[in-house]
Scaffold this motif. Sequence first.
Motif, PDB file in Angstrom:
ATOM      1  N   MET A 175       0.840  -1.429  -0.199  1.00 43.92           N
ATOM      2  CA  MET A 175      -0.135   0.069   0.049  1.00 43.92           C
ATOM      3  C   MET A 175       0.886   1.396   0.300  1.00 43.92           C
ATOM      4  O   MET A 175       1.860   1.320   0.695  1.00 43.92           O
ATOM      5  CB  MET A 175      -0.987   0.049   1.215  1.00 43.92           C
ATOM      6  CG  MET A 175      -1.773   1.136   1.329  1.00 43.92           C
ATOM      7  SD  MET A 175      -2.851   1.149   2.805  1.00 43.92           S
ATOM      8  CE  MET A 175      -3.978  -0.155   2.378  1.00 43.92           C
ATOM      9  N   THR A 176       0.586   2.369  -0.754  1.00 46.63           N
ATOM     10  CA  THR A 176       1.373   3.429  -0.856  1.00 46.63           C
ATOM     11  C   THR A 176       0.737   4.521  -0.047  1.00 46.63           C
ATOM     12  O   THR A 176      -0.292   4.303   0.364  1.00 46.63           O
ATOM     13  CB  THR A 176       1.459   3.976  -2.157  1.00 46.63           C
ATOM     14  OG1 THR A 176       0.177   4.581  -2.771  1.00 46.63           O
ATOM     15  CG2 THR A 176       1.911   2.931  -3.345  1.00 46.63           C
ATOM     16  N   SER A 177       1.508   5.568   0.128  1.00 48.65           N
ATOM     17  CA  SER A 177       1.225   6.451   1.076  1.00 48.65           C
ATOM     18  C   SER A 177      -0.184   7.384   0.478  1.00 48.65           C
ATOM     19  O   SER A 177      -0.912   8.145   1.066  1.00 48.65           O
ATOM     20  CB  SER A 177       2.304   7.636   1.186  1.00 48.65           C
ATOM     21  OG  SER A 177       2.531   8.156   0.208  1.00 48.65           O
ATOM     22  N   TYR A 214      17.198   8.557   9.885  1.00 49.34           N
ATOM     23  CA  TYR A 214      16.533   8.031   8.718  1.00 49.34           C
ATOM     24  C   TYR A 214      16.580   8.880   7.735  1.00 49.34           C
ATOM     25  O   TYR A 214      16.219  10.070   7.920  1.00 49.34           O
ATOM     26  CB  TYR A 214      15.204   7.285   9.285  1.00 49.34           C
ATOM     27  CG  TYR A 214      14.561   6.797   7.807  1.00 49.34           C
ATOM     28  CD1 TYR A 214      14.819   5.509   7.490  1.00 49.34           C
ATOM     29  CD2 TYR A 214      13.605   7.753   7.049  1.00 49.34           C
ATOM     30  CE1 TYR A 214      14.223   5.052   6.360  1.00 49.34           C
ATOM     31  CE2 TYR A 214      13.210   7.233   6.090  1.00 49.34           C
ATOM     32  CZ  TYR A 214      13.190   5.888   5.739  1.00 49.34           C
ATOM     33  OH  TYR A 214      12.820   5.559   4.439  1.00 49.34           O
ATOM     34  N   ARG A 215      16.918   8.495   6.478  1.00 48.49           N
ATOM     35  CA  ARG A 215      17.098   9.283   5.409  1.00 48.49           C
ATOM     36  C   ARG A 215      16.350   8.771   4.191  1.00 48.49           C
ATOM     37  O   ARG A 215      16.692   7.403   3.833  1.00 48.49           O
ATOM     38  CB  ARG A 215      18.367   9.887   4.773  1.00 48.49           C
ATOM     39  CG  ARG A 215      18.945  10.788   5.901  1.00 48.49           C
ATOM     40  CD  ARG A 215      20.454  11.054   5.567  1.00 48.49           C
ATOM     41  NE  ARG A 215      21.072  11.942   6.660  1.00 48.49           N
ATOM     42  CZ  ARG A 215      20.842  13.340   6.585  1.00 48.49           C
ATOM     43  NH1 ARG A 215      20.049  14.034   5.616  1.00 48.49           N
ATOM     44  NH2 ARG A 215      21.479  13.924   7.483  1.00 48.49           N
ATOM     45  N   SER A 216      15.586   9.287   3.332  1.00 48.78           N
ATOM     46  CA  SER A 216      15.120   8.514   2.011  1.00 48.78           C
ATOM     47  C   SER A 216      14.760   9.662   1.251  1.00 48.78           C
ATOM     48  O   SER A 216      14.207  10.757   1.622  1.00 48.78           O
ATOM     49  CB  SER A 216      13.821   7.768   2.258  1.00 48.78           C
ATOM     50  OG  SER A 216      13.179   7.228   1.304  1.00 48.78           O
ATOM     51  N   GLY A 217      14.579   9.516  -0.308  1.00 49.56           N
ATOM     52  CA  GLY A 217      14.364  10.321  -1.032  1.00 49.56           C
ATOM     53  C   GLY A 217      12.943   9.946  -1.636  1.00 49.56           C
ATOM     54  O   GLY A 217      12.219  10.868  -2.600  1.00 49.56           O
ATOM     55  N   ASP A 218      12.230   9.026  -1.181  1.00 48.83           N
ATOM     56  CA  ASP A 218      10.963   8.507  -1.661  1.00 48.83           C
ATOM     57  C   ASP A 218       9.824   8.684  -0.724  1.00 48.83           C
ATOM     58  O   ASP A 218       9.828   8.382   0.545  1.00 48.83           O
ATOM     59  CB  ASP A 218      11.117   7.160  -2.031  1.00 48.83           C
ATOM     60  CG  ASP A 218       9.774   6.515  -2.548  1.00 48.83           C
ATOM     61  OD1 ASP A 218       8.923   5.908  -1.874  1.00 48.83           O
ATOM     62  OD2 ASP A 218       9.868   6.828  -3.888  1.00 48.83           O
ATOM     63  N   LEU A 219       8.765   9.430  -0.742  1.00 51.74           N
ATOM     64  CA  LEU A 219       7.732   9.764  -0.001  1.00 51.74           C
ATOM     65  C   LEU A 219       7.010   8.520   0.443  1.00 51.74           C
ATOM     66  O   LEU A 219       6.746   8.299   1.493  1.00 51.74           O
ATOM     67  CB  LEU A 219       6.649  10.628  -0.522  1.00 51.74           C
ATOM     68  CG  LEU A 219       5.428  10.899   0.256  1.00 51.74           C
ATOM     69  CD1 LEU A 219       5.627  11.638   1.538  1.00 51.74           C
ATOM     70  CD2 LEU A 219       4.539  11.672  -0.591  1.00 51.74           C
ATOM     71  N   GLY A 230      14.640  18.303  -0.900  1.00 52.32           N
ATOM     72  CA  GLY A 230      13.659  17.348  -1.296  1.00 52.32           C
ATOM     73  C   GLY A 230      13.694  15.664  -0.432  1.00 52.32           C
ATOM     74  O   GLY A 230      13.171  14.828  -0.976  1.00 52.32           O
ATOM     75  N   GLU A 231      14.812  15.906   0.380  1.00 53.97           N
ATOM     76  CA  GLU A 231      15.013  14.457   0.857  1.00 53.97           C
ATOM     77  C   GLU A 231      14.180  14.349   2.301  1.00 53.97           C
ATOM     78  O   GLU A 231      13.893  15.504   3.080  1.00 53.97           O
ATOM     79  CB  GLU A 231      16.440  14.360   1.495  1.00 53.97           C
ATOM     80  CG  GLU A 231      16.811  13.079   1.912  1.00 53.97           C
ATOM     81  CD  GLU A 231      18.455  12.936   2.207  1.00 53.97           C
ATOM     82  OE1 GLU A 231      18.879  11.868   2.138  1.00 53.97           O
ATOM     83  OE2 GLU A 231      18.799  13.881   2.605  1.00 53.97           O
ATOM     84  N   TYR A 232      13.655  13.150   2.594  1.00 55.04           N
ATOM     85  CA  TYR A 232      12.937  13.051   4.050  1.00 55.04           C
ATOM     86  C   TYR A 232      13.834  12.751   5.009  1.00 55.04           C
ATOM     87  O   TYR A 232      14.663  11.560   4.782  1.00 55.04           O
ATOM     88  CB  TYR A 232      11.715  11.981   3.681  1.00 55.04           C
ATOM     89  CG  TYR A 232      10.870  12.582   2.664  1.00 55.04           C
ATOM     90  CD1 TYR A 232       9.818  13.377   3.028  1.00 55.04           C
ATOM     91  CD2 TYR A 232      11.052  12.202   1.491  1.00 55.04           C
ATOM     92  CE1 TYR A 232       8.888  13.885   2.133  1.00 55.04           C
ATOM     93  CE2 TYR A 232       9.982  12.719   0.400  1.00 55.04           C
ATOM     94  CZ  TYR A 232       8.917  13.470   0.804  1.00 55.04           C
ATOM     95  OH  TYR A 232       8.139  13.968  -0.138  1.00 55.04           O
TER      96      TYR A 232
END
Length: 256
Positions: free
Chosen positions: A1-3, A196-201, A238-240
């Motif tokens: 399931m996506t956000s 924690y780091r991610s480029g994806d929402l 743009g990074e989370y």
Amino acid sequence: MTSQKAGKAGTLRTQEDAYRRAFTRFLAGTDEKVNTHAYLRGILKELPARQVLLDVGAAEGTTTRYLAPYFERTVCIEPSEPMRRVLESACPQAEVVSDPVMEATIEVRADLVLLSHVLYYVPRGQWVATVSRIMEWLAPGGLLVVLLQDPDAACMRMVRHFTGAQFDLRELVEEVGALPPGLVSGIELDTVPACYRSGDLDETVAVADFLLSVPGAPTPDRGAVAAYVREHLRNRDGEYVLRHDQHALRLQRPAR
């Protein structure tokens, strides 16, 4: 399931295989293990003996596998069957106990006991009793290390925002200090950084879902979690980014 899909976040703890998968995704984006292992490496140098390691709530065994070579014998407590499957593969030399802490029988006495991110799943009123029981499994001069997230870091601010839950090892320090004489000879509280780091929402929302899986807490709406992630965790590039520093409580058993 996506956000972007409707649904509830924070429900993974009751779906153990899904929880394990989400945990793996979280570990892939954080430096928590690297920093924790460096911290524990420093502790190993100070131990008077390294015969037995006891990992209480060993989960998938990443840290167990890292520490085990330093000890002659490794024992783990892990009640979750999906986690045990991964643990037994990651650390086949470990003896694995499936009973919860308060029901487990541990015959050996450990030089180092690790209780890493377990107290979220223990009712607050049982923290002292749980720690006291574990302290009895320490050899003379042995050390118990309790890890829990820093309540002032961004991750736990998110947890409080959605669930109202709060976990603070600093509250345990005073209570442990009041335990019967002869059980604890030294108490220290450290902070171990983690991020924690991610480029994806969608990936970040999935990780937030994992982190919001607090037993007994309200289940937040996934859309609200996605909105929170976009507003509070996205940086100018743009990074989370989600800081989740850890508190490390060190409890020493008297040498004699």
